[in-house]
Design an enzyme around this catalytic site. Structure first.
Site: not given
Length: 274
Positions: A49, A60, A175
């Protein structure tokens, strides 16, 4: 079948789970990304990734935010990320590469132009954090038309009805974000993750990868028992950030090899029970 699909099929036949490490392209230096990608594969990565640097990331945590800041300071943009992938492909034609990023750089290039360039560079999938399924149909269709798997995030707060909606447009793998919060958060509850993964599998035949909060081999092993893939980002990026000059690749390779041992230990336990 895409390279991602082929990888998961081959792993399933071996009763193994995928290890998917994350790094940010251009961190810590423009010339180190391809060597780091190769080191990840040598250490046991099944899929890479690769983060596209972005100035305003929303999913993030601080560690990966700083990685994006370093990459942007190194003048790394989307075209550079595609060039790095193409360079990686000169040696490795089998390990899938997933670009993880935000809509702005892709939209600025133009989704059609980006998809063509990404496919030509050897990209296999695209995870766009801030394109929800409700807004993804046109984009996902463009990606699929060029052989790119559109990958989506699901979270602990995603309702079951939305899981089915994501499953209808997703490709490659799902995911699942293992906890509330941003990358690098702690307090991984594997029992809760197991319940959510089981729910996702009721609505989707794609493999399920789990990420966020996985920091060592023990956590990787625990997640590998319940998911098809283990995704590790912040812990690896932290190793990149703190490694002395010249030791980055070796440090990352050592860490990922340890994570690989954890993931494989889960498969061995399964074999022993059969």
């Amino acid at each position: 079948m895409s390279r991602i699909g082929q990888t998961f099929t081959a792993l399933k036949a071996q009763n193994r789970k995928a290890l998917i490490p994350f790094i940010t392209a251009g961190d810590p230096g423009k010339g180190l990304t391809v060597p780091l990608m190769r080191a990840l594969v040598e250490a046991g990565a099944d899929i890479i990734e690769l983060g596209v640097p972005f100035s305003d990331p929303m999913a993030d945590g601080p560690v990966i935010q700083r990685a994006s800041e370093r990459a942007l300071a190194n003048k790394v943009g989307l075209k550079d990320v595609l060039a790095m992938t193409a360079e990686f492909r000169k040696v490795n034609t089998t390990t899938p590469v997933v670009l993880m990023g935000y809509a702005n750089p892709f939209e600025h290039m133009g989704y059609e132009t980006f998809a063509q360039a990404a496919k030509a560079a050897g990209v296999d999938g695209v995870l766009t954090v801030d394109i929800p399924p409700e807004e993804s149909l046109g984009v996902a269709d463009v990606f699929k038309a060029h052989g790119l798997d559109p990958i989506f995030l699901l979270s602990p707060t995603t309702p079951e009805s939305r899981v089915a909606q994501v499953a209808a447009v997703a490709g490659g793998f799902i995911y699942y974000v293992s906890l509330k919060g941003v990358t690098g958060s702690a307090n991984l509850d594997t029992d809760e993750v197991a319940r959510k993964v089981a729910m996702v599998r009721k609505h989707c035949d794609l493999p399920v990868g789990v990420g966020f909060g996985i920091r060592d081999a023990a956590a990787a092993e625990a997640v590998a028992r319940i998911a098809d893939a283990v995704v590790v980002g912040s812990r690896i990026v932290n190793e990149i950030e703190t490694a002395p000059e010249g030791e980055c690749s070796a440090r990352v390779k050592h860490l990922v090899a340890d994570l690989r041992r954890g993931v494989d230990a889960a498969s061995k336990q399964t074999e022993n029970k059969q």
